[in-house]
Enzyme design. Structure first.
Site, PDB file in Angstrom:
ATOM      1  N   SER A  15      47.190  68.282  44.982  1.00 43.87           N
ATOM      2  CA  SER A  15      47.730  68.662  43.673  1.00 43.87           C
ATOM      3  C   SER A  15      48.871  69.657  43.825  1.00 43.87           C
ATOM      4  O   SER A  15      48.869  70.480  44.739  1.00 43.87           O
ATOM      5  CB  SER A  15      46.596  69.294  42.852  1.00 43.87           C
ATOM      6  OG  SER A  15      47.131  69.977  41.743  1.00 43.87           O
ATOM      7  N   TYR A  52      39.462  76.010  42.327  1.00 42.75           N
ATOM      8  CA  TYR A  52      39.772  74.570  42.399  1.00 42.75           C
ATOM      9  C   TYR A  52      41.048  74.356  43.215  1.00 42.75           C
ATOM     10  O   TYR A  52      41.074  73.584  44.166  1.00 42.75           O
ATOM     11  CB  TYR A  52      39.948  73.981  40.993  1.00 42.75           C
ATOM     12  CG  TYR A  52      40.803  72.744  40.970  1.00 42.75           C
ATOM     13  CD1 TYR A  52      42.133  72.803  40.559  1.00 42.75           C
ATOM     14  CD2 TYR A  52      40.309  71.521  41.405  1.00 42.75           C
ATOM     15  CE1 TYR A  52      42.943  71.676  40.586  1.00 42.75           C
ATOM     16  CE2 TYR A  52      41.104  70.390  41.426  1.00 42.75           C
ATOM     17  CZ  TYR A  52      42.433  70.485  41.014  1.00 42.75           C
ATOM     18  OH  TYR A  52      43.223  69.371  41.039  1.00 42.75           O
ATOM     19  N   LYS A  64      41.917  72.609  47.194  1.00 36.03           N
ATOM     20  CA  LYS A  64      42.934  71.607  47.557  1.00 36.03           C
ATOM     21  C   LYS A  64      43.771  72.140  48.710  1.00 36.03           C
ATOM     22  O   LYS A  64      44.067  71.434  49.675  1.00 36.03           O
ATOM     23  CB  LYS A  64      43.840  71.293  46.354  1.00 36.03           C
ATOM     24  CG  LYS A  64      43.161  70.556  45.222  1.00 36.03           C
ATOM     25  CD  LYS A  64      42.675  69.189  45.648  1.00 36.03           C
ATOM     26  CE  LYS A  64      42.090  68.407  44.488  1.00 36.03           C
ATOM     27  NZ  LYS A  64      41.539  67.097  44.901  1.00 36.03           N
TER      28      LYS A  64
HETATM   29  C1  WQD Z   1      49.455  71.440  30.773  1.00 32.96           C
HETATM   30  C2  WQD Z   1      50.227  72.355  29.831  1.00 32.96           C
HETATM   31  C3  WQD Z   1      49.066  74.398  29.303  1.00 32.96           C
HETATM   32  C4  WQD Z   1      45.781  72.385  27.152  1.00 32.96           C
HETATM   33  C5  WQD Z   1      45.921  71.325  35.763  1.00 32.96           C
HETATM   34  C6  WQD Z   1      45.581  71.525  37.221  1.00 32.96           C
HETATM   35  C7  WQD Z   1      46.229  70.453  38.053  1.00 32.96           C
HETATM   36  C8  WQD Z   1      45.780  69.104  37.578  1.00 32.96           C
HETATM   37  C9  WQD Z   1      46.072  68.944  36.075  1.00 32.96           C
HETATM   38  C10 WQD Z   1      43.476  68.382  37.543  1.00 32.96           C
HETATM   39  C11 WQD Z   1      50.146  73.837  30.221  1.00 32.96           C
HETATM   40  C12 WQD Z   1      49.227  73.527  28.059  1.00 32.96           C
HETATM   41  C13 WQD Z   1      46.929  72.660  27.883  1.00 32.96           C
HETATM   42  C14 WQD Z   1      45.711  72.788  25.789  1.00 32.96           C
HETATM   43  C15 WQD Z   1      47.927  73.710  25.971  1.00 32.96           C
HETATM   44  N1  WQD Z   1      44.451  68.974  37.978  1.00 32.96           N
HETATM   45  N2  WQD Z   1      47.978  73.299  27.307  1.00 32.96           N
HETATM   46  N3  WQD Z   1      46.786  73.443  25.247  1.00 32.96           N
HETATM   47  O1  WQD Z   1      47.275  73.325  33.869  1.00 32.96           O
HETATM   48  O2  WQD Z   1      49.407  71.960  34.344  1.00 32.96           O
HETATM   49  O3  WQD Z   1      47.312  71.440  35.585  1.00 32.96           O
HETATM   50  O4  WQD Z   1      45.488  70.037  35.353  1.00 32.96           O
HETATM   51  O5  WQD Z   1      43.422  67.319  36.996  1.00 32.96           O
HETATM   52  O6  WQD Z   1      45.816  70.621  39.411  1.00 32.96           O
HETATM   53  O7  WQD Z   1      46.116  72.764  37.656  1.00 32.96           O
HETATM   54  O8  WQD Z   1      47.474  70.882  33.155  1.00 32.96           O
HETATM   55  O9  WQD Z   1      47.000  69.698  31.056  1.00 32.96           O
HETATM   56  O10 WQD Z   1      45.709  71.833  31.580  1.00 32.96           O
HETATM   57  O11 WQD Z   1      48.138  71.977  30.934  1.00 32.96           O
HETATM   58  O12 WQD Z   1      48.885  74.298  25.448  1.00 32.96           O
HETATM   59  O13 WQD Z   1      44.691  72.564  25.067  1.00 32.96           O
HETATM   60  O14 WQD Z   1      49.641  72.258  28.521  1.00 32.96           O
HETATM   61  O15 WQD Z   1      49.289  75.769  29.002  1.00 32.96           O
HETATM   62  O16 WQD Z   1      51.395  74.432  29.898  1.00 32.96           O
HETATM   63  P1  WQD Z   1      47.919  72.021  34.213  1.00 32.96           P
HETATM   64  P2  WQD Z   1      46.994  71.073  31.643  1.00 32.96           P
END
Ligand code: WQD
Length: 351
Positions: free
Chosen positions: A132, A157, A161
């Site tokens: 990731s 997590y 990785k």
């Molecule tokens: C994306 C954007 C949030 C939810 C993580 C892991 C990565 C991968 C994917 C696992 C960010 C914003 C999110 C919400 C929001 N692993 N957000 N409201 O954090 O980039 O990556 O998940 O599958 O290894 O680190 O993904 O989708 O959680 O967030 O505003 O309810 O959306 O702040 O900017 P992230 P995400």
């Protein structure tokens, strides 16, 4: 060390019942590989693989095995001759990993060392690993290329990785017969065109797009936008969202690279294009044909402002590029969500 050409034999897919796993199994079968799936079904359903079999029109050998059970894994390798392994199996909830670090280290790292030991004992030394972009931590520069330092991730997590990548690098240094391709995913979204499979998180989705889709379909009230005061064009977080079908095809390209006996290779799998939270909300509401309610909330601990890839190395060395754009990601996500309002618990896709 003279390396022999590898036949495109049987591929073992660990975590093959999961979101990226199921989509990758379909592309591997489409590319002519025979596939065996192993999953502990803690975070996935048997229904997902039933639908994969429907889509592919073929039966898939499936074994319910937990990688922390080394003996069960060894027994599986006695039954089948694998020419390579694609390793998706692992826990992946960032928040949960902060509450249960020991579980994450045991399952993700312990499960992986079990797998590597059993592979070695059976002289299976070809592996693709689902890593990731989180291993890059807070980007020192953007776009991120594969030379960017790793290890800056702050949650358990992300650390699993990173640690697993380091274990694989040391393994390749110790034994040049290993061919390992590490794939660093950015943000997988979307679903298979058929609408039969897609991302089906248990409970409240941690990730943005499954949560958005559940709001759009009326399952949840509104999206909490985690902060709009980041140093980004519209103040909300920017990420490199990639269609899960593009990601799956990237695994077939990585398998072909393995067959060239490539040693250790590391590739970003992203589009190279960053989109903000608001871009994603607007794109999904366009696909859904209705506004998706949201409110601005506090930043989420540990979130970074921007993260997007420089995908040139995969293009150059794998001959792979993401081709599906934002509209297609959202149209395919929307079809999956509306056909399966309760995910795989829905009684079959609605027409
Ligand atoms: C994306 C954007 C949030 C939810 C993580 C892991 C990565 C991968 C994917 C696992 C960010 C914003 C999110 C919400 C929001 N692993 N957000 N409201 O954090 O980039 O990556 O998940 O599958 O290894 O680190 O993904 O989708 O959680 O967030 O505003 O309810 O959306 O702040 O900017 P992230 P995400």
């Amino acid at each position: 060390v003279k390396k022999k050409k590898m036949s495109s034999g049987c591929v073992l897919v660990t975590g093959g019942a999961g979101f990226v796993g199921t989509h990758s199994v379909i592309e591997l079968i489409n590319a002519g590989y025979s596939v065996v799936v192993v999953d502990n079904f803690v975070n996935a359903s048997h229904e997902s693989l039933k639908r994969v079999e429907e889509i592919c029109g073929t039966k898939i050998p499936i074994f319910s095995v937990d990688l922390t059970d080394k003996q069960a894994l060894a027994d599986l390798f006695k039954k089948h001759k694998f020419t390579s392994v694609i390793h998706f199996a692992g826990l992946k909830a960032v928040g949960e990993s902060c509450e249960l670090p020991l579980l994450y280290y045991k399952v993700n790292i312990g499960g992986t060392t079990n797998l590597l030991e059993v592979m070695k004992e059976n002289n299976v030394k070809n592996l693709i690993f689902s890593s990731s972009a989180t291993v890059y931590g807070t980007p020192e520069y953007l776009p991120l290329d594969e030379n960017h330092p790793t290890g800056g991730c702050t949650n358990p997590y992300g650390k699993t990785k990173y640690f697993i990548e380091e274990i694989m690098k040391d393994l390749c240094k110790s034994d040049p017969e290993w061919n390992i391709v590490i794939l660093r995913y950015f943000n997988p979204v979307g679903a298979h065109k058929s609408g039969k499979i897609g991302e089906d998180p248990k409970g409240v989705p941690n990730n943005l797009m499954p949560y958005c889709a559940q709001v759009a379909v009326g399952k949840r009230k509104e999206i909490n936008v985690y902060g709009n005061d980041y140093d980004t064009p519209d103040g909300t977080g920017v990420r490199d969202y990639i269609h899960v079908e593009d990601l799956a095809i990237g695994h077939v390209a990585a398998q072909k690279k393995i067959e060239e006996c490539c040693g250790l290779k590391i590739y970003n799998l992203g589009t190279g294009q960053g989109y903000s939270v608001m871009d994603m909300i607007n794109a999904l509401s366009k696909a859904a044909g209705k506004p998706v309610p949201y409110k601005i909330a506090e930043r989420r601990t540990g979130d970074i402002a921007s993260c997007y890839s420089k995908p040139d190395l995969a293009a150059k060395e794998l001959g792979w590029k993401a081709t599906r754009g934002l509209d297609e990601m959202c149209e395919d996500l929307w079809r999956w969500q509306t056909m399966n309002p309760d995910g795989f618990n829905s009684n079959g896709p609605k027409s």
